[in-house]
Write an enzyme that holds these catalytic residues in place. Structure first.
Site, PDB file in Angstrom:
ATOM      1  CG  ASN A 138     -27.830  -4.414  -9.047  1.00  0.00           C
ATOM      2  OD1 ASN A 138     -27.979  -3.231  -8.697  1.00  0.00           O
ATOM      3  ND2 ASN A 138     -26.726  -5.097  -8.825  1.00  0.00           N
ATOM      4  CG  ASN A 143     -27.349   0.735  -4.869  1.00  0.00           C
ATOM      5  OD1 ASN A 143     -27.188  -0.412  -5.267  1.00  0.00           O
ATOM      6  ND2 ASN A 143     -28.426   1.449  -5.145  1.00  0.00           N
ATOM      7  CG  ASP A 144     -24.795  -4.049  -6.128  1.00  0.00           C
ATOM      8  OD1 ASP A 144     -25.847  -3.375  -6.108  1.00  0.00           O
ATOM      9  OD2 ASP A 144     -24.431  -4.732  -7.096  1.00  0.00           O
ATOM     10  N   GLY A 164     -28.414  -7.209  -4.400  1.00  0.00           N
ATOM     11  CA  GLY A 164     -28.122  -5.943  -5.073  1.00  0.00           C
ATOM     12  C   GLY A 164     -29.277  -5.261  -5.781  1.00  0.00           C
ATOM     13  CG  ASP A 166     -30.798  -0.919  -7.312  1.00  0.00           C
ATOM     14  OD1 ASP A 166     -31.557  -0.965  -8.297  1.00  0.00           O
ATOM     15  OD2 ASP A 166     -29.553  -0.967  -7.410  1.00  0.00           O
ATOM     16  CG  ASP A 334     -44.287  -8.081   9.082  1.00  0.00           C
ATOM     17  OD1 ASP A 334     -44.485  -8.981   8.245  1.00  0.00           O
ATOM     18  OD2 ASP A 334     -43.515  -8.212  10.063  1.00  0.00           O
ATOM     19  CD  GLU A 363     -47.727 -11.600   7.909  1.00  0.00           C
ATOM     20  OE1 GLU A 363     -47.172 -12.551   7.365  1.00  0.00           O
ATOM     21  OE2 GLU A 363     -47.159 -10.907   8.773  1.00  0.00           O
TER      22      GLU A 363
HETATM   23 CA   LIG Z   1     -27.789  -2.255  -6.540  1.00  0.00          CA
END
Ligand SMILES: [Ca+2]
Ligand SMILES: [Ca+2]
Length: 618
Positions: A138, A143-144, A164, A166, A334, A363
């Protein structure tokens, strides 16, 4: 708030002139494009109230409108432009008229910043480090908890909540990766997942053109990649074409009924069987095929209909946008077989045409080599079908090594499974484009909840010396464990040291146990030795049926040889060079890079339980 943000993003790059009453345009995808692309068709998806009834003209002698497609919803308009490869960068004037109103817009064609052939993908000379951005570090607590997003829980103690992590956290620790010795980062999806609950894993995309702001901004993503490149690290972007998130505007206001498979989900929900065999099975029933490919992954992940050419054009352009805009070095796609086979082949072909040296890994989750090999580009196993997919994922290796870890080795058990896995390499068109791993974010951690570091070490030795593109998973180098019991979050724990106040910090070494440090140093040693080592990335392979509990293989290139010896038992075990005498005709002397000891293969010697040796022959 989502719409407000989208508008802000669009307006930052598209200039709109208002002439009296205006035609309301809230967004165009893509917000800008690039001049000089090989594919001359450019789809503009225009969003706006009742925009379906607008007319469009292009005021530019070089560019023509190929077609205008009016979808069922009144709030979308598809404009197909023809942009010749010779077009210069600059602004294209688009004139929208609707009920006597007129809006003129300048649509930007940017200059490309790199020759397409210089976009070099990851290869067998790389080692990919897979990490989940929410769980790594984090770097920006601001920005959490974003009020602009749908309600979600931010709680590090809840394995299913957001934690959180980033882009700032990853960028801050780029030196950790180079010090460890990996050469490429695969981040799980970073595009917006504005879903109720937060969708920390990123696989429910609600905006294909904007990153999730809990990770940072589009500009910060680009900056992260630039910084990674400066340190010699490649970046692989995780993309999802099979499905989007149910909060995507396309679900709330469906462009057309055939935008999604089984789109009448409110009355009749169809879930995928998660069984991928029907896609290649020559005897598959229509029912099985439909459920596998057209069923929804989960109710919150609506199944996109790639057979709809407008959907597929949107997705193809989106992947090119991120290659051009962010400079990524590869794509991990994916749920690859869940999407339409032909549409995905069209995608791989177009990316290859535009970027011949780029790499895509799909995948392909089935534990049979015969299945995986069929998905590889130019496979001879299928008639009249070619996926075009350069790199496939070796789920067989994953399956076999996870069986092997509980067993004593003989020809059929323990490392005998690994021997068998490689026997079937003749099925593959290109062995140098198979990605192998012993765990990822969707599986139990290899070490699980145990503390069996011996077997984990042997798994790293194998993975980093076999003819494959190795992928390792964040944190196992410092013994981050966990099994998928109760929630997937248990195998996606926070990287120690990524959060302020973490007692154990793997970046600095503070609070680490001796076992953690030992594992980290062990992995680091092999990674640095492997870096640039062409005997491993390009060399031939020769192996022996496991004998008396020992699995031996040799990699060779231009006379340089590396012999890997694995005691696949939990007992002290004798290694007798005469059992493998063809390896020792030229020379009896070598050096084990793990112990730094000289090895003389003239005599027998004992190996410790689960001991591994990587011997460079002299
Ligand atoms: Ca963050
Ligand atoms: Ca599908």
């Amino acid at each position: 708030m989502l719409r407000n943000f989208c508008l802000a993003f669009v307006l930052s790059v598209v200039t709109v002139f208002n002439v009296n009453a205006t035609v309301k345009i809230t967004r165009i995808d893509p917000a800008f494009w690039y001049a000089g692309m090989k594919q001359t068709t450019l789809q503009l998806m225009v969003y706006g109230p009742d925009i379906r009834n607008a007319d469009v003209k292009v005021d530019d002698p070089a560019i023509k409108i190929d077609s205008i497609v009016r979808l069922e919803s009144h709030n979308y308009l598809l404009v197909y432009l023809n942009v010749p490869a010779t077009t210069s960068p600059g602004n294209v004037k688009l004139v929208f008229t609707q009920n006597g109103s007129k809006t003129t817009m300048l649509y930007e064609l940017k200059a490309r910043t790199c020759k397409p052939e210089d976009r070099i993908g990851f290869s067998s000379s790389d080692v990919l480090y897979l990490l989940m951005p929410d769980r790594f570090a984090n770097g920006n607590p601001n920005n959490d908890q974003l009020k602009s997003m749908l309600q979600y829980k931010m709680d590090r103690h809840d394995p299913s909540a957001r934690h959180g992590g980033d882009f700032a956290g990853i960028e801050k620790h780029l030196d950790y990766f180079t010090d460890l010795g990996v050469t490429a980062l695969w981040l799980t999806p970073i595009l917006e997942n504005n879903m109720d609950g937060g969708s920390y894993h990123g696989y429910a995309i609600t905006d294909y053109y904007n990153v999730d702001h809990r990770f940072g901004s589009n500009e910060e993503y680009v900056q992260l990649i630039k910084a990674a490149h400066q340190k010699g690290l490649k970046v692989v972007m995780d993309m999802v074409f099979n499905h989007c998130g149910s909060e995507h505007i396309w679900i709330k206001d469906m462009p057309s009924k055939d935008w999604f498979n089984h789109s009448d989900y409110k009355n009749h929900y169809v879930q995928t069987s998660y069984r991928l065999t029907p896609v290649l099975d020559p005897y598959a029933s229509d029912k099985d095929m439909d459920e596998a490919v057209n069923g929804w992954f989960v109710p919150s992940m609506p199944d996109l209909n790639q057979k709809n050419p407008h959907v597929m054009r949107y997705l193809i352009q989106n992947s090119k946008f991120w290659i051009e805009y962010a400079g990524i070095n590869g794509i991990r796609m994916d749920t690859y077989p869940y999407a339409d086979y032909n549409a995905m082949s069209e995608w791989t072909k177009e990316i290859q045409d535009e970027y011949p040296n780029f790499n895509i890994v799909g995948e392909t989750w089935c534990t049979q080599s015969a299945y995986t090999a069929s998905w590889q580009k130019d496979s001879r196993l299928l008639v009249n079908r070619n996926s075009g997919l350069k790199t496939v994922m070796d789920f067989s290796f994953w399956d076999q090594i996870n069986k092997a870890k509980h067993e004593e080795t003989d020809a059929d058990n323990g490392l005998g499974h690994i021997y068998s896995n490689f026997v079937y390499d003749y099925l593959y068109t290109d062995v140098s484009h198979i990605m192998a791993f012993f765990e990822n974010h969707d599986t139990d951690r290899f070490i699980g909840d145990s503390n069996d570091t011996d077997m984990l070490k042997q798994a790293y030795v194998l993975l980093l010396t076999i003819p494959r593109i190795p992928q390792i998973y964040y944190g196992s180098e410092v013994l981050l464990g966990g099994v998928k019991k109760v929630t997937d979050g248990n195998v996606r724990k926070d990287f120690p040291g990524g959060w302020d106040g973490d007692v154990v910090n793997a970046f600095t070494g503070a609070g680490m146990t001796a076992a953690q440090t030992d594992m980290h140093d062990f992995v680091r040693k092999i990674l640095h030795w492997r870096k640039g080592n062409e005997v491993i990335s390009r060399g031939t392979m020769k192996h022996f049926i496991p004998y008396k509990g020992i699995y031996v293989y040799q990699r060779e290139l231009n006379g340089k040889r590396v012999i890997v010896i694995l005691n696949g038992t939990t007992k002290t075990n004798e290694f007798n060079p005469s059992d493998f005498s063809e390896l020792f005709v030229q020379s009896h002397a070598g050096k084990d890079i793990l112990s730094d000891k000289s090895i003389n293969f003239s005599d027998k010697f004992n190996m410790a339980p689960r001991q591994s040796m990587i011997v460079e022959m002299q």
